[in-house]
Design an enzyme around this catalytic site. Structure first.
Site, PDB file in Angstrom:
ATOM      1  N   SER A 137      -0.486  -0.012  -0.660  1.00 56.36           N
ATOM      2  CA  SER A 137      -0.276  -0.156   0.774  1.00 56.36           C
ATOM      3  C   SER A 137      -1.526   0.355   1.492  1.00 56.36           C
ATOM      4  CB  SER A 137       0.994   0.601   1.196  1.00 56.36           C
ATOM      5  OG  SER A 137       1.264   0.398   2.563  1.00 56.36           O
ATOM      6  N   TYR A 148      -1.657  -7.135   9.523  1.00 56.34           N
ATOM      7  CA  TYR A 148      -2.045  -6.379   8.335  1.00 56.34           C
ATOM      8  C   TYR A 148      -1.281  -5.057   8.301  1.00 56.34           C
ATOM      9  CZ  TYR A 148      -4.869  -4.017   4.825  1.00 56.34           C
ATOM     10  OH  TYR A 148      -5.282  -3.333   3.705  1.00 56.34           O
ATOM     11  N   LYS A 152       1.698  -4.003   5.615  1.00 53.46           N
ATOM     12  CA  LYS A 152       1.545  -2.780   4.833  1.00 53.46           C
ATOM     13  C   LYS A 152       2.683  -1.793   5.125  1.00 53.46           C
ATOM     14  CE  LYS A 152      -2.124  -3.681   2.380  1.00 53.46           C
ATOM     15  NZ  LYS A 152      -2.019  -3.831   0.909  1.00 53.46           N
TER      16      LYS A 152
END
Length: 256
Positions: A137, A148, A152
């Site tokens: 992650s 993004y 994550k």
């Protein structure tokens, strides 16, 4: 003999996982899109460490290819003992400025592939009573910087839930959340990081060493580097409006 499967294995953190796992004597299954780089890395690791290395080319934005990797992960005849979900990249522009097809492909690689491969590994490893799943992650998962960061965040929270589900089975799940790490990541995304101070950078070997140590301890969330441990602790305590304010000016997170 332990076998580890690493996605995104030809560069950056993924490559470093492959090197360190081979160094400790693990056989490998290497997954990435670039066949030439996969073969070169496989040859290098076989020669240096005497381990068996299987090359499995796949684009994890393609569902059929992801399913093929999942089948390999779930194999009982050639068991995978350690799964490292590392494949990833970033888009340079903001969410609304990107083509939605590009955003969907990013989501498939960063989130859907993690879900699919973790499902395959979790079931197979649980039936054997042993194994480890490492989902790469990012510190960005505790922020609010575009898709993004959002994907994550999914990876971190998903892994925490998976670890709870696997408790007592002999299988562990760890979310690795590095900060800025010196790899090809930013260069390939065409991002100028020259103004970031040296103090902010981690090196990939340190990130992976810390991650593997945390996996051995059964730690659920691994944050390499003291300064990033402090940053994550602060981000978890800060009111969300303040977190959003810190992230507002960023086009997208670039911690990986």
């Amino acid at each position: 003999m332990t076998t580890a499967l690493v996605t995104g294995a030809t560069a950056g953190i993924g490559r470093e996982f492959a090197v360190q796992l081979a160094t400790r004597g693990d056989d490998l299954v290497l997954v990435a899109r670039d066949v030439a780089r996969l073969e070169a890395l496989a040859d290098e690791l076989r020669a240096a460490h005497g381990v068996e290395v299987e090359v499995l080319p796949a684009d994890l934005s393609d569902r059929e290819q992801t399913a093929r990797v999942a089948e390999r992960v779930a194999s009982n005849e050639r068991p995978v003992d350690v799964l490292v979900n590392n494949a990833g990249y970033s888009l340079k522009k903001r969410f609304l400025d990107n083509d939605v097809a590009d955003e969907e492909a990013l989501f498939d690689v960063l989130a859907r592939a993690v879900l699919v491969l973790s499902h395959a590994a979790g079931n197979t490893m649980r039936s054997r009573g042993r194994g480890a799943i490492v989902n790469v992650s990012s510190v960005a998962s505790f922020m609010t910087s575009g898709t993004y960061s959002a994907t994550k965040s999914f990876v971190t929270v998903f892994t925490e839930g998976l670890a709870a589900e696997l408790r007592g089975t002999g299988v562990t799940a760890t979310a690795l959340c590095p900060g800025f790490t010196r790899t090809e990541f930013h260069e390939r995304a065409d991002v100028d990081m020259s103004r970031l101070p040296d103090l902010a950078w981690l090196d990939a070997p340190r990130v992976v060493r810390d991650a593997l140590a945390d996996v051995d301890r059964g730690k659920v969330v691994s944050v390499p580097g003291r300064r990033y441990k402090v940053a994550v602790a602060a981000l978890r305590l800060l009111p969300r409006p303040l977190v959003r304010a810190q992230s507002r000016s960023a086009h997208r997170p670039s911690a990986d």
